[in-house]
Scaffold this motif. Sequence first.
Motif, mmCIF file in Angstrom:
data_model
loop_
_atom_site.group_PDB
_atom_site.id
_atom_site.type_symbol
_atom_site.label_atom_id
_atom_site.label_comp_id
_atom_site.label_asym_id
_atom_site.label_seq_id
_atom_site.Cartn_x
_atom_site.Cartn_y
_atom_site.Cartn_z
ATOM 1 N N PHE A 497 0.827 -1.204 0.000
ATOM 2 C CA PHE A 497 0.000 0.000 0.000
ATOM 3 C C PHE A 497 0.863 1.256 0.000
ATOM 4 O O PHE A 497 0.599 2.205 -0.739
ATOM 5 N N THR A 498 1.911 1.282 0.831
ATOM 6 C CA THR A 498 2.740 2.486 0.958
ATOM 7 C C THR A 498 3.657 2.702 -0.236
ATOM 8 O O THR A 498 3.958 3.848 -0.592
ATOM 9 N N ARG A 499 4.120 1.615 -0.879
ATOM 10 C CA ARG A 499 5.100 1.746 -1.947
ATOM 11 C C ARG A 499 4.481 1.723 -3.349
ATOM 12 O O ARG A 499 5.093 2.213 -4.303
ATOM 13 N N VAL A 500 3.274 1.162 -3.485
ATOM 14 C CA VAL A 500 2.664 1.031 -4.813
ATOM 15 C C VAL A 500 1.349 1.802 -4.897
ATOM 16 O O VAL A 500 1.186 2.716 -5.714
ATOM 17 N N THR A 501 0.392 1.442 -4.023
ATOM 18 C CA THR A 501 -0.952 2.025 -4.127
ATOM 19 C C THR A 501 -0.951 3.504 -3.778
ATOM 20 O O THR A 501 -1.492 4.332 -4.524
ATOM 21 N N LEU A 502 -0.361 3.851 -2.640
ATOM 22 C CA LEU A 502 -0.414 5.230 -2.157
ATOM 23 C C LEU A 502 0.217 6.230 -3.128
ATOM 24 O O LEU A 502 -0.368 7.292 -3.387
ATOM 25 N N PRO A 503 1.406 5.964 -3.704
ATOM 26 C CA PRO A 503 1.964 6.951 -4.654
ATOM 27 C C PRO A 503 1.087 7.176 -5.879
ATOM 28 O O PRO A 503 1.041 8.292 -6.411
ATOM 29 N N LEU A 504 0.371 6.129 -6.326
ATOM 30 C CA LEU A 504 -0.432 6.272 -7.540
ATOM 31 C C LEU A 504 -1.758 6.991 -7.297
ATOM 32 O O LEU A 504 -2.297 7.625 -8.200
ATOM 33 N N ILE A 505 -2.307 6.858 -6.092
ATOM 34 C CA ILE A 505 -3.575 7.529 -5.796
ATOM 35 C C ILE A 505 -3.350 8.812 -5.002
ATOM 36 O O ILE A 505 -4.310 9.439 -4.556
ATOM 37 N N ARG A 506 -2.090 9.233 -4.833
ATOM 38 C CA ARG A 506 -1.776 10.423 -4.056
ATOM 39 C C ARG A 506 -2.448 11.680 -4.599
ATOM 40 O O ARG A 506 -2.951 12.494 -3.807
ATOM 41 N N PRO A 507 -2.505 11.911 -5.925
ATOM 42 C CA PRO A 507 -3.216 13.120 -6.396
ATOM 43 C C PRO A 507 -4.677 13.156 -5.952
ATOM 44 O O PRO A 507 -5.190 14.225 -5.591
ATOM 45 N N GLY A 508 -5.357 11.999 -5.971
ATOM 46 C CA GLY A 508 -6.742 11.963 -5.519
ATOM 47 C C GLY A 508 -6.872 12.250 -4.037
ATOM 48 O O GLY A 508 -7.799 12.945 -3.596
ATOM 49 N N ILE A 509 -5.935 11.742 -3.246
ATOM 50 C CA ILE A 509 -5.961 11.991 -1.803
ATOM 51 C C ILE A 509 -5.728 13.471 -1.513
ATOM 52 O O ILE A 509 -6.418 14.077 -0.683
ATOM 53 N N ILE A 510 -4.749 14.061 -2.198
ATOM 54 C CA ILE A 510 -4.478 15.491 -1.994
ATOM 55 C C ILE A 510 -5.663 16.338 -2.446
ATOM 56 O O ILE A 510 -6.061 17.303 -1.777
ATOM 57 N N GLY A 511 -6.265 15.962 -3.585
ATOM 58 C CA GLY A 511 -7.450 16.688 -4.040
ATOM 59 C C GLY A 511 -8.594 16.581 -3.058
ATOM 60 O O GLY A 511 -9.293 17.567 -2.780
ATOM 61 N N THR A 575 0.856 19.157 -8.200
ATOM 62 C CA THR A 575 0.933 17.859 -7.531
ATOM 63 C C THR A 575 0.721 16.735 -8.521
ATOM 64 O O THR A 575 1.448 15.731 -8.527
ATOM 65 N N TRP A 576 -0.264 16.898 -9.384
ATOM 66 C CA TRP A 576 -0.519 15.869 -10.398
ATOM 67 C C TRP A 576 0.631 15.794 -11.393
ATOM 68 O O TRP A 576 1.056 14.716 -11.785
ATOM 69 N N TRP A 577 1.172 16.953 -11.788
ATOM 70 C CA TRP A 577 2.255 16.967 -12.769
ATOM 71 C C TRP A 577 3.505 16.294 -12.214
ATOM 72 O O TRP A 577 4.192 15.563 -12.909
ATOM 73 N N ARG A 578 3.772 16.544 -10.925
ATOM 74 C CA ARG A 578 4.950 15.928 -10.325
ATOM 75 C C ARG A 578 4.756 14.435 -10.098
ATOM 76 O O ARG A 578 5.726 13.701 -9.993
ATOM 77 N N SER A 579 3.503 13.979 -10.017
ATOM 78 C CA SER A 579 3.251 12.551 -9.803
ATOM 79 C C SER A 579 3.327 11.751 -11.081
ATOM 80 O O SER A 579 3.366 10.525 -11.040
ATOM 81 N N ARG A 580 3.371 12.429 -12.240
ATOM 82 C CA ARG A 580 3.399 11.697 -13.503
ATOM 83 C C ARG A 580 4.665 10.862 -13.676
ATOM 84 O O ARG A 580 4.580 9.717 -14.102
ATOM 85 N N PRO A 581 5.857 11.361 -13.376
ATOM 86 C CA PRO A 581 7.023 10.512 -13.521
ATOM 87 C C PRO A 581 6.955 9.266 -12.660
ATOM 88 O O PRO A 581 7.366 8.186 -13.071
ATOM 89 N N THR A 582 6.388 9.385 -11.429
ATOM 90 C CA THR A 582 6.257 8.213 -10.576
ATOM 91 C C THR A 582 5.357 7.179 -11.212
ATOM 92 O O THR A 582 5.637 5.979 -11.218
ATOM 93 N N ALA A 583 4.229 7.656 -11.783
ATOM 94 C CA ALA A 583 3.310 6.726 -12.416
ATOM 95 C C ALA A 583 3.939 6.072 -13.629
ATOM 96 O O ALA A 583 3.735 4.887 -13.899
ATOM 97 N N GLN A 584 4.744 6.845 -14.378
ATOM 98 C CA GLN A 584 5.364 6.277 -15.565
ATOM 99 C C GLN A 584 6.429 5.257 -15.198
ATOM 100 O O GLN A 584 6.620 4.263 -15.887
ATOM 101 N N LEU A 585 7.128 5.484 -14.063
ATOM 102 C CA LEU A 585 8.162 4.545 -13.672
ATOM 103 C C LEU A 585 7.580 3.209 -13.240
ATOM 104 O O LEU A 585 8.230 2.169 -13.353
ATOM 105 N N THR A 586 6.353 3.230 -12.743
ATOM 106 C CA THR A 586 5.749 1.986 -12.276
ATOM 107 C C THR A 586 5.172 1.172 -13.413
ATOM 108 O O THR A 586 4.825 0.016 -13.229
ATOM 109 N N ARG A 587 5.037 1.757 -14.601
ATOM 110 C CA ARG A 587 4.494 1.019 -15.731
ATOM 111 C C ARG A 587 5.564 0.100 -16.314
ATOM 112 O O ARG A 587 6.715 0.479 -16.481
ATOM 113 N N PRO A 588 5.200 -1.129 -16.657
ATOM 114 C CA PRO A 588 6.186 -2.024 -17.236
ATOM 115 C C PRO A 588 6.582 -1.573 -18.619
ATOM 116 O O PRO A 588 5.768 -1.084 -19.401
ATOM 117 N N GLU A 589 7.872 -1.654 -18.901
ATOM 118 C CA GLU A 589 8.378 -1.276 -20.207
ATOM 119 C C GLU A 589 8.002 -2.349 -21.232
ATOM 120 O O GLU A 589 7.959 -3.549 -20.921
#
Length: 593
Positions: A497-511, A575-589
């Motif tokens: 939750f802390t390493r995968v789920t939370l970083p991806l849903i962080r923009p929604g939580i902040i909003g 916040t959303w713009w800064r979270s985009r690189p994190t989301a892209q890094l978690t996507r499989p190449e």
Amino acid sequence: METLQKLGRMPIALTVPAFVLLLVVFGVPIVQLFLTSINAPAFSLANYHAFFGQPSNVRVLYQTVEMSVVVTAICLIIGYPAAYLIVAASKRVRIALTVLVFIPWLTSGLVRTYAWIVILGDHGLINNLLLNIGLISSPLELVYNRSAVYIGMVHIVLPMMILPLLSVMLGIDKSLMEAARSMGARPSAAFWRVFFPLSLPGVRSGTLLVFIMCLGFYITPAALGGLRDAMLSTFIAAQVSSSFDLARIATSAFILLGTAAVVLFMLGLDLSGNQGIAVQSTRASRRSKLPSLGTLTRFLRELAIPYRAKRWRSQLYRTMGDGSWWKMVGTVFVVLVVFFLLFPGVVVIIMSFSAGAFLEFPPSGFSLQWYHAFFNDPAWYGPAWTSIQIGIVVAILSTIVGTLAAFGLSRTFPRLRALLTMLILTPITFPVIVVGVAAYLGLVKLGLIGTISGIALAHSIGSIGFVVVIVSATLANFDRRLEQAAMSMRAGPLRTFTRVTLPLIRPGIIGGAFFAFIHSFDEVVITSLVSGLSLRTLPLKMWENIRNEIDPTIAALASLLVLLPVLWLAALYFTWWRSRPTAQLTRPEPATT
């Protein structure tokens, strides 16, 4: 760790904190109100007979429904074409217009009401302009009447009509309209037969939201209207502050709630569009019961086939030069709607820099005197600090409880999820005066009337709903296979939750946290009921000032509150713009060969 694993197998348990808070502060008191209204345990309708037995009560109820219907109709007439034209614009223009509609919705309703007092007052913008031009010799009575109430209410709730329409219209496939045109349908026929039925869910949602909110209006009618423009919410608030006859208060509250329930039953809130299909099938079945009329209609259509085919061939390759006129009209209409929404805030900001002893537009000189007056007067910055404290507590509590509830609801069965979500959203779908009375009764039992903790709990029952909606929307686009991949690599539930789920849903939580803070910071009606006599928040201070005397200092404060949504949107965007690189890094190449 075992507890987390059990919660992972029973995600519904994550909704328990939200429902406990709702039951204690809102659920149990609302049941108590209903039982009081029917004289439990005697169970009689004497209170309702007494209410309808007084002509003044019936007149206030009729006036409440009438004003709500008129405002809803005006918003629909203005909002539907505005939303349609915004959707038809290019992507960049559409995003810009949506933000411009969104900003007034986030702006304090009390500030917008104050802005109209400044514009429509005897020494306001319009009267001063007409007097200077020489068109009138004495100020017009533009405020403290029904027309001013309609203007103020429409200005506040119009974004609530446009935004649901936009969300539904953006999901309509434009190729359906093009297909209808290719089959020979006129633009008007393609709109009414294809686009409009598909947009009905947005019409129902916007109409329902606007009408229910209008039923609970208290501040705007009291500030802009006269004695003849009182609504039932004003009647309930007066009873709470004066006699506190709980039976009469409960009866009035449930009559108002019953009115909202009737409208909800009539309109429904099905966003799937099935109701529109059902309506069409019902009409078709009714037409099938009239064979003679149907035969005559088919005969007339067959006679018109040659003419329609000839007309279609003649217009098939015609240029669309005639559409420039309608495009210009549509552009002017959208500009006027956006101007109507933004102009009052702009007026307040400009007037806050006035150098004179009174507010004037345009200002005779530039000065920061009213800003200095606000920050140097404890009577103003004291309530402001109280509101900030309450807003922070509400944001933290609502974000934690609402995020847990949204996370649990996203992993339950669809039918159960829909039912539980509806229950959590009850405080923001009921008329606000009813929620305030119920929260007052709940906090009386807890001994928290007139405390920061009590006000924070009262604000949280509505803020939790906003957090649940925003975080649930974020979780709807979340790929759960990422969690499964983390667990397959021996990551526990907490680490996943802390390493995968939370970083991806962080923009929604902040909003959700920002929404909770703004909802609390702007709340007036519920706060006026549960704050007691010793605690004053900034909106309450503003409301008392507007009712008793117009202090020019309020213009400086209002301008700051107008800029608050802009800062909120900017923070959310970055916040959303800064979270985009994190989301892209978690996507499989993608695999390379």
